[in-house]
Scaffold this motif. Structure first.
Motif, PDB file in Angstrom:
ATOM      1  N   ASP A  70       0.836  -1.189   0.000  1.00  0.00           N
ATOM      2  CA  ASP A  70       0.000   0.000   0.000  1.00  0.00           C
ATOM      3  C   ASP A  70       0.879   1.251   0.000  1.00  0.00           C
ATOM      4  OD1 ASP A  70       0.909   0.398   2.653  1.00  0.00           O
ATOM      5  OD2 ASP A  70      -0.787  -0.742   3.463  1.00  0.00           O
ATOM      6  N   ARG A  71       0.260   2.406   0.071  1.00  0.00           N
ATOM      7  CA  ARG A  71       1.015   3.656  -0.026  1.00  0.00           C
ATOM      8  C   ARG A  71       1.965   3.851   1.155  1.00  0.00           C
ATOM      9  NH1 ARG A  71      -3.352   8.261  -0.238  1.00  0.00           N
ATOM     10  NH2 ARG A  71      -4.287   6.725  -1.642  1.00  0.00           N
ATOM     11  N   ASP A  72       1.698   3.159   2.260  1.00  0.00           N
ATOM     12  CA  ASP A  72       2.556   3.326   3.432  1.00  0.00           C
ATOM     13  C   ASP A  72       3.844   2.510   3.355  1.00  0.00           C
ATOM     14  OD1 ASP A  72       0.750   5.084   4.679  1.00  0.00           O
ATOM     15  OD2 ASP A  72      -0.431   3.391   5.447  1.00  0.00           O
ATOM     16  N   ASN A  73       3.806   1.366   2.642  1.00  0.00           N
ATOM     17  CA  ASN A  73       5.003   0.521   2.624  1.00  0.00           C
ATOM     18  C   ASN A  73       5.619   0.320   1.248  1.00  0.00           C
ATOM     19  OD1 ASN A  73       3.352  -1.382   1.334  1.00  0.00           O
ATOM     20  ND2 ASN A  73       2.979  -2.562   3.198  1.00  0.00           N
TER      21      ASN A  73
END
Length: 329
Positions: A70-73
């Motif tokens: 996802d955009r966080d990882n």
């Protein structure tokens, strides 16, 4: 017809790349003992981790439900392996099925690759005629965007205008069927087939020298290779749309190709495919700018069972389209 046994080597020009987050358990590639045949139902609703056609599902959506990245990882992705592909014009998309990547390469080479390790499971190099470049278009001739998987088969179109199937477990040739003689009806296979109701459906980019008979979409029985239907994209004398070419003789009508991968709606049993503009002359040099020159620059809906055109939409000017329904869909 020609076939070759698979060989166990790889090219070194372009690479397939695997990226991981560094966490999570990998999925092991399936072995020959537990190979599960791919069905029509699986093609319409693949497992989240599988990618079973060019844009994952036959509707061409191109969406994966996986959410581990996802955009966080996404910034934590790291390369874990690379593998060279064969020389040529490359725009291929691999299939992913139960831990194996099936990768289309230029010049009729297909690789099966362990998705976790990058190890080569098998590689098939089909024999391509030496004179194919004399009739087709240079580097573009080697291009192949996609392959299809069905039952236990990997199905593709060839540089010299055949459709062929390999055993998905071994890479050995199972069947091969000629579509056109490239020396007589020149056409290029920039895209492979999709599966629509048990049929391998493919279009091609027909060259002007190939004439109207080269501009065809065809369907083959995915298990046997037998031709089921053939849809010519340029109407002939007495056929619907013939008048749309005005006084242009049938044998001089050309280059209405269907060179991109089609999509398929199983509920309506319709195949959707786009067509190219006329060439080498634009239509106003042919029958006149007021004529449609069907079925160029169109979107077609084909009956998947028969190949009949159910409807088409065509550009009639730079800012408008016209849709015509030819039968019940």
């Amino acid at each position: 017809m020609r076939s070759t046994c698979p060989v166990w080597r790889s090219g070194s020009v372009i690479g397939t790349v695997a990226l991981v987050l560094g966490t999570g358990a990998p999925v092991d590639a399936q072995s020959a003992r537990d190979f599960v045949p791919v069905t029509d139902a699986m093609l319409q609703a693949p497992a989240p981790e599988d990618w079973l056609t060019w844009r994952r599902t036959t509707d061409g959506w191109g969406y994966s439900p996986l959410d581990q990245i996802d955009r966080d990882n996404v910034g934590d992705l790291r390369m874990v392996w690379t593998r060279g592909l064969t020389e040529g014009f490359q725009s291929g998309t691999p299939l992913a099925y139960r831990g194996v990547l099936y990768m289309p390469n230029p010049n009729d080479v297909i690789q099966a690759i362990d998705a976790v390790t990058g190890d080569l499971v098998w590689e098939h190099r089909r024999d391509v005629p030496d004179d194919v470049g004399e009739y087709l278009l240079g580097a573009l001739t080697t291009n192949n965007r996609n392959i299809a998987i069905y039952d236990r088969l990997i199905i593709d179109t060839s540089v010299d205008t055949h459709v062929f199937a390999l055993d998905a477990e071994t890479g050995e040739m199972v069947w091969e069927t000629q579509v056109l003689d490239f020396r007589e009806n020149a056409a290029m296979q920039g895209a492979g087939p999709i599966i629509a109701g048990g049929k391998a459906v493919s279009g091609r980019s027909c060259l002007p020298r190939g004439g109207p008979e080269a501009c065809v979409v065809v369907a083959h029985d995915a298990l046997t290779g037998a031709e089921v239907w053939r849809r010519r994209l340029i109407p002939g004398p007495g056929e619907p749309g013939d008048e749309s070419w005005g006084s242009v003789p049938f044998e001089e009508r050309s280059h209405v190709g269907a060179w991109m991968v089609p999509s398929y709606d199983p509920a309506l049993d319709l195949i959707y495919i786009g067509t190219s503009v006329t060439s080498p002359a634009p239509k106003f040099f042919l029958g006149g700018v007021d004529l449609e020159h069907l079925y160029h620059n169109s979107t077609l809906a084909l009956d998947a069972g028969t190949g009949e055109i159910r409807w088409y939409s065509v550009w009639i000017e730079s800012t408008a389209t016209k849709a015509v329904f030819l039968g019940a869909s």
